[in-house]
Design a protein around this motif. Structure first.
Motif, PDB file in Angstrom:
ATOM      1  N   MET A 167      12.556   0.084  -0.973  1.00  0.00           N
ATOM      2  CA  MET A 167      12.460   1.326  -1.737  1.00  0.00           C
ATOM      3  C   MET A 167      13.158   1.232  -3.094  1.00  0.00           C
ATOM      4  SD  MET A 167      10.595   3.211   0.157  1.00  0.00           S
ATOM      5  CE  MET A 167      10.758   4.894  -0.371  1.00  0.00           C
TER       6      MET A 167
ATOM      7  N   GLY B 278      12.611  -0.731  -5.433  1.00  0.00           N
ATOM      8  CA  GLY B 278      11.655  -1.039  -6.488  1.00  0.00           C
ATOM      9  C   GLY B 278      11.185  -2.470  -6.441  1.00  0.00           C
ATOM     10  N   ALA B 279      10.218  -2.747  -7.290  1.00  0.00           N
ATOM     11  CA  ALA B 279       9.575  -4.063  -7.327  1.00  0.00           C
ATOM     12  C   ALA B 279      10.537  -5.128  -7.846  1.00  0.00           C
ATOM     13  CB  ALA B 279       8.345  -4.001  -8.220  1.00  0.00           C
TER      14      ALA B 279
ATOM     15  N   ALA C 216       4.097  -4.678 -10.656  1.00  0.00           N
ATOM     16  CA  ALA C 216       5.183  -3.803 -10.195  1.00  0.00           C
ATOM     17  C   ALA C 216       4.646  -2.407  -9.866  1.00  0.00           C
ATOM     18  CB  ALA C 216       6.282  -3.732 -11.242  1.00  0.00           C
ATOM     19  N   ALA C 217       3.714  -1.927 -10.675  1.00  0.00           N
ATOM     20  CA  ALA C 217       3.113  -0.613 -10.414  1.00  0.00           C
ATOM     21  C   ALA C 217       2.359  -0.621  -9.089  1.00  0.00           C
ATOM     22  CB  ALA C 217       2.192  -0.214 -11.564  1.00  0.00           C
TER      23      ALA C 217
ATOM     24  N   TYR D 108       2.910  -2.707  -6.530  1.00  0.00           N
ATOM     25  CA  TYR D 108       3.957  -2.847  -5.509  1.00  0.00           C
ATOM     26  C   TYR D 108       4.523  -1.466  -5.165  1.00  0.00           C
ATOM     27  CZ  TYR D 108       8.455  -4.380  -3.504  1.00  0.00           C
ATOM     28  OH  TYR D 108       9.543  -4.573  -2.690  1.00  0.00           O
ATOM     29  N   ASN D 109       4.911  -0.716  -6.191  1.00  0.00           N
ATOM     30  CA  ASN D 109       5.511   0.604  -5.982  1.00  0.00           C
ATOM     31  C   ASN D 109       4.508   1.592  -5.392  1.00  0.00           C
ATOM     32  OD1 ASN D 109       8.085  -0.134  -6.882  1.00  0.00           O
ATOM     33  ND2 ASN D 109       7.484   0.159  -9.003  1.00  0.00           N
ATOM     34  N   ARG D 110       3.244   1.482  -5.762  1.00  0.00           N
ATOM     35  CA  ARG D 110       2.207   2.349  -5.189  1.00  0.00           C
ATOM     36  C   ARG D 110       2.076   2.112  -3.687  1.00  0.00           C
ATOM     37  NH1 ARG D 110      -2.812   2.425  -3.274  1.00  0.00           N
ATOM     38  NH2 ARG D 110      -3.034   0.173  -3.468  1.00  0.00           N
TER      39      ARG D 110
ATOM     40  N   VAL E  16       4.317   0.770  -1.655  1.00  0.00           N
ATOM     41  CA  VAL E  16       5.548   1.226  -0.988  1.00  0.00           C
ATOM     42  C   VAL E  16       5.506   2.743  -0.797  1.00  0.00           C
ATOM     43  CG1 VAL E  16       8.049   1.505  -1.267  1.00  0.00           C
ATOM     44  CG2 VAL E  16       6.982  -0.706  -1.720  1.00  0.00           C
ATOM     45  N   ARG E  17       5.112   3.454  -1.834  1.00  0.00           N
ATOM     46  CA  ARG E  17       5.057   4.921  -1.789  1.00  0.00           C
ATOM     47  C   ARG E  17       4.043   5.393  -0.740  1.00  0.00           C
ATOM     48  NH1 ARG E  17       4.365   5.301  -6.744  1.00  0.00           N
ATOM     49  NH2 ARG E  17       2.105   5.480  -6.775  1.00  0.00           N
TER      50      ARG E  17
END
Length: 154
Positions: free
Chosen positions: A38, A40-41, A50-51, A53-55, A57-58
């Motif tokens: 959580m 971040g990337a 990274a975007a 990756y974060n998508r 995870v979310r």
């Protein structure tokens, strides 16, 4: 080998309360912390990777699907996602062939896109990014068969 086992919250058939509780406990035992995931990337990922990756995870947080041990596979997935998009953009603008020394040749970006898409598929299967893949991630517990209570009369 039978059907893939479903997560207990997705089970719709008849299942006893005891079996349901046992499976819920088993599913909880395989969970690990998510704090690093959580956070971040990884810094080495491009902005687009990274975007993604974060998508993921979310989205996965909604069902508490991924944990810290999934970070490496998720980073590889996101990196290849970015690589695939770069190759696809190049191919869309320049085509799949180029004029080489001996005539038309296949663009190396075709191979890059193919390799990246293969990695994306492998990683997404491991991460359970498709519903059918998520259902396969639960390791089934060997359930003992009930002993026929009438055998003692035979």
């Amino acid at each position: 080998m039978g059907r893939a086992r479903k997560v207990i919250d997705m089970q719709i058939g008849n299942i006893s309360k005891q079996k349901k509780m046992n499976r819920k406990i088993q599913e909880e035992k395989i969970k690990i912390d998510r704090d690093a995931l959580m956070a971040g990337a990884p810094s080495w990922l491009s902005e687009r990777a990274a975007a993604e990756y974060n998508r993921v995870v979310r989205e996965a947080a909604a069902i508490d699907m991924l944990d810290n041990l999934d970070m490496a596979v998720l980073a590889i997935y996101a990196d290849n996602y970015d690589r695939y998009l770069d190759a696809a953009e190049y191919l869309r603008e320049n085509g799949q062939t180029y004029e080489g020394k001996f005539g038309p040749s296949m663009s190396p970006y075709v191979k890059i896109a193919e390799s990246a898409s293969n990695q994306i598929m492998k990683c997404s299967t491991k991460l359970g990014l498709a519903t059918t893949d998520r259902l396969k991630l639960i390791v089934p517990e060997k359930e003992s068969k009930e002993v026929n209570k009438f055998l003692k009369y035979v």
